[in-house]
Design a protein around this motif. Structure first.
Motif, mmCIF file in Angstrom:
data_model
loop_
_atom_site.group_PDB
_atom_site.id
_atom_site.type_symbol
_atom_site.label_atom_id
_atom_site.label_comp_id
_atom_site.label_asym_id
_atom_site.label_seq_id
_atom_site.Cartn_x
_atom_site.Cartn_y
_atom_site.Cartn_z
ATOM 1 N N VAL A 212 0.975 -1.121 -0.152
ATOM 2 C CA VAL A 212 0.029 -0.012 -0.040
ATOM 3 C C VAL A 212 0.740 1.222 -0.106
ATOM 4 N N GLU A 213 0.672 2.026 -0.959
ATOM 5 C CA GLU A 213 1.429 3.206 -0.937
ATOM 6 C C GLU A 213 0.760 4.237 -0.102
ATOM 7 N N LEU A 214 1.543 5.038 0.881
ATOM 8 C CA LEU A 214 0.878 6.169 1.861
ATOM 9 C C LEU A 214 1.328 7.557 1.212
ATOM 10 N N ALA A 215 2.402 7.646 0.498
ATOM 11 C CA ALA A 215 2.831 8.923 0.136
ATOM 12 C C ALA A 215 3.878 8.481 -0.987
ATOM 13 N N GLY A 216 4.125 9.505 -1.909
ATOM 14 C CA GLY A 216 5.091 9.146 -2.908
ATOM 15 C C GLY A 216 6.141 10.022 -3.236
ATOM 16 N N ARG A 217 5.681 11.380 -2.832
ATOM 17 C CA ARG A 217 6.684 12.432 -2.963
ATOM 18 C C ARG A 217 6.409 13.488 -1.679
ATOM 19 N N ALA A 222 5.486 3.459 2.278
ATOM 20 C CA ALA A 222 4.604 2.421 2.071
ATOM 21 C C ALA A 222 4.267 1.429 3.061
ATOM 22 N N GLY A 223 3.279 0.801 2.971
ATOM 23 C CA GLY A 223 3.009 -0.509 3.870
ATOM 24 C C GLY A 223 3.022 -1.864 3.181
ATOM 25 N N PRO A 255 16.167 11.195 7.665
ATOM 26 C CA PRO A 255 17.659 10.655 7.270
ATOM 27 C C PRO A 255 17.922 9.515 6.053
ATOM 28 N N HIS A 256 16.654 9.151 5.605
ATOM 29 C CA HIS A 256 16.860 7.792 4.842
ATOM 30 C C HIS A 256 16.196 8.256 3.622
ATOM 31 N N PRO A 257 16.312 7.144 2.541
ATOM 32 C CA PRO A 257 15.512 7.399 1.439
ATOM 33 C C PRO A 257 14.222 7.160 1.405
ATOM 34 N N SER A 258 13.631 6.284 2.100
ATOM 35 C CA SER A 258 12.193 5.778 2.028
ATOM 36 C C SER A 258 11.886 5.358 3.628
ATOM 37 N N TYR A 259 10.534 4.927 3.671
ATOM 38 C CA TYR A 259 9.964 4.596 4.787
ATOM 39 C C TYR A 259 9.027 3.468 4.427
#
Length: 441
Positions: A212-217, A222-223, A255-259
């Motif tokens: 599941v995408e929570l936010a893209g930009r 994601a979940g 501090p990281h590229p994604s979550y």
């Protein structure tokens, strides 16, 4: 990391009194390259680990942490080790020639077995089979249950992981997914974690999950979760993007590229943090945002613990006190109870509990005690009241910025905080961090 008395032999400990069995001396690892094959039905793991390291002293022998797995081959710099043996959670290696100080080492370990958790004072940690899949929860000493390592937070390194497993399963590990190929019912997943990471934050998640995408930009969120939880998940984690925006304002850039958030189909006692990832049980998704404070807590660990990492376990309050205070800050931001109100509530609860620990030196037995979390948060709230909001949050942003992807201890934080005060903070920190009795709020 201190060597033992033999200057040519790496110590089989990082000299951390809280986990005297964990970590090793004589070298630092700079990168882990792991190639794994895993069969879910039989819980069979076959692995090849390539560890890039630098010798801190001449080495005729050194050790790695490895628990419950069998080693079939070891080489150092392309030459078969003269000897190796495993005992008491250690892989001891004798290279065929002495490694000079400051020399690079490329250590290759072939290993296999049926991984499982290790049990200690803090319960079972590390590799854990689920009803249909796997999770890895490494804190504090579970990393050696699935790969050979220098298992101490002071030795952060980059990671590259390739894993093949049965195609119905989704795999998640730290870093960015850089490749995925499917062949003959098997899928190989490739992840690259470029930013340095402590071994306890390395994780592997395997399950039949829906994404599941929570936010893209501007940041991908994601979940991964069981399909039947999607509606509840989208509600319970629906404010996470706002939460991250708020925390970036308070703590500095993420501090990281994604979550990514993983929700297992099993129930879990508590959520777990990993670098760039948090893991929840299905019992934490109720459709009523009943566990939103824990969503805030795990997200805050991406700054406090995962990017800015403690260099020994005594300083655990720098992880947990900060993440706990983030819960209160989100409550305030969301228009619920203020940090003042929550501090008062928790102070009164703590007043009725035993006064037998010092937050900055709780001892190994109590380092994950909830009082360390709450008194750590109260320490920060007291500091905020003394400095005022403008200076306090400038302090936090500069702390996470100056120590991004590094390791820290309590003395460093105290010195950092003093830069923002016009009077000595020694009395405040002594009362809240080193005295056992609970100070007045």
């Amino acid at each position: 990391m201190k060597p033992d008395a033999d200057r040519s032999t790496g110590a089989s400990s990082a000299d951390d009194p809280y986990l005297p069995h964990a970590g090793n001396g004589g070298y630092l690892i700079t990168r882990y390259d792991l190639e794994l094959d895993y069969r879910v039905s039989s819980n069979r793991l076959d692995g090849k680990a390539l560890l890039s390291a630098v010798a801190l002293q001449p080495l005729t022998r050194f050790s790695l942490d490895l628990v419950g797995l069998q080693v079939s081959k070891v080489s150092v710099n392309g030459r078969r080790a003269r000897r190796f043996s495993t005992r008491n959670g250690k892989l001891f290696i004798w290279p065929d020639r002495e490694i000079p100080v400051r020399a690079s080492m490329l250590i290759e370990v072939r290993y296999q077995g049926n991984p499982g958790p290790r049990t200690g004072a803090w319960g079972a940690v590390g590799w854990e089979e689920l009803a249909d899949g796997v999770l890895v929860a490494g804190q504090p000493d579970g990393a050696p249950t699935w790969f050979p390592c220098n298992d101490h937070p002071s030795n952060k390194a980059s990671f590259h992981l390739t894993i093949g497993t049965d195609s119905p399963y989704t795999v998640l590990a730290n870093g960015e997914l850089t490749g995925r190929t499917r062949k003959a019912g098997q899928t190989r997943w490739v992840f690259d974690q470029a930013e340095p990471m402590a071994t306890y934050l390395a994780t592997l998640q395997v399950g039949q999950y829906q994404r599941v995408e929570l936010a893209g930009r501007p940041l991908r969120q994601a979940g991964l979760l069981p399909a039947d939880l999607r509606a509840h998940f989208e509600h319970d984690f629906g404010r996470q993007a706002q939460m991250l925006d708020a925390f970036e304002q308070l703590f500095g850039p993420y501090p990281h590229p994604s979550y990514t958030v993983v929700v297992t189909d099993d129930e879990l006692e508590i959520p777990l943090e990993a670098q760039g990832i948090s893991i929840f049980g299905r019992n934490h998704v109720d459709g009523r945002r009943g566990y939103e404070r824990l969503v805030a807590h795990e997200l805050a660990h991406q700054w406090f613990g995962n990017s800015v990492t403690i260099d020994s376990w005594q300083h655990i309050w720098l992880n947990e006190g900060f993440a706990c205070y983030a819960e209160w800050l989100w409550s305030e931001q969301a228009g619920d109870a203020s940090a003042d109100e929550l501090a008062d509530q928790h102070w009164h609860r703590l007043r009725d509990q035993p006064q037998d620990l010092a937050v900055a030196a709780p001892g190994a037995r109590l380092m994950f005690d909830d009082r360390v979390y709450k008194r750590g948060a109260l320490t920060l709230h007291t500091l905020r009241n003394v400095l005022g909001d403008e200076l306090f949050f400038e302090l936090l942003r500069s702390w996470t910025g100056e120590h991004r992807h590094a390791t820290v201890d309590t003395d460093q934080f105290l010195a950092h905080a003093q830069r923002f005060a016009d009077r000595s903070l020694a009395g405040l920190f002594n009362a809240w961090l080193y005295e056992r009795s609970l100070p007045r709020l």
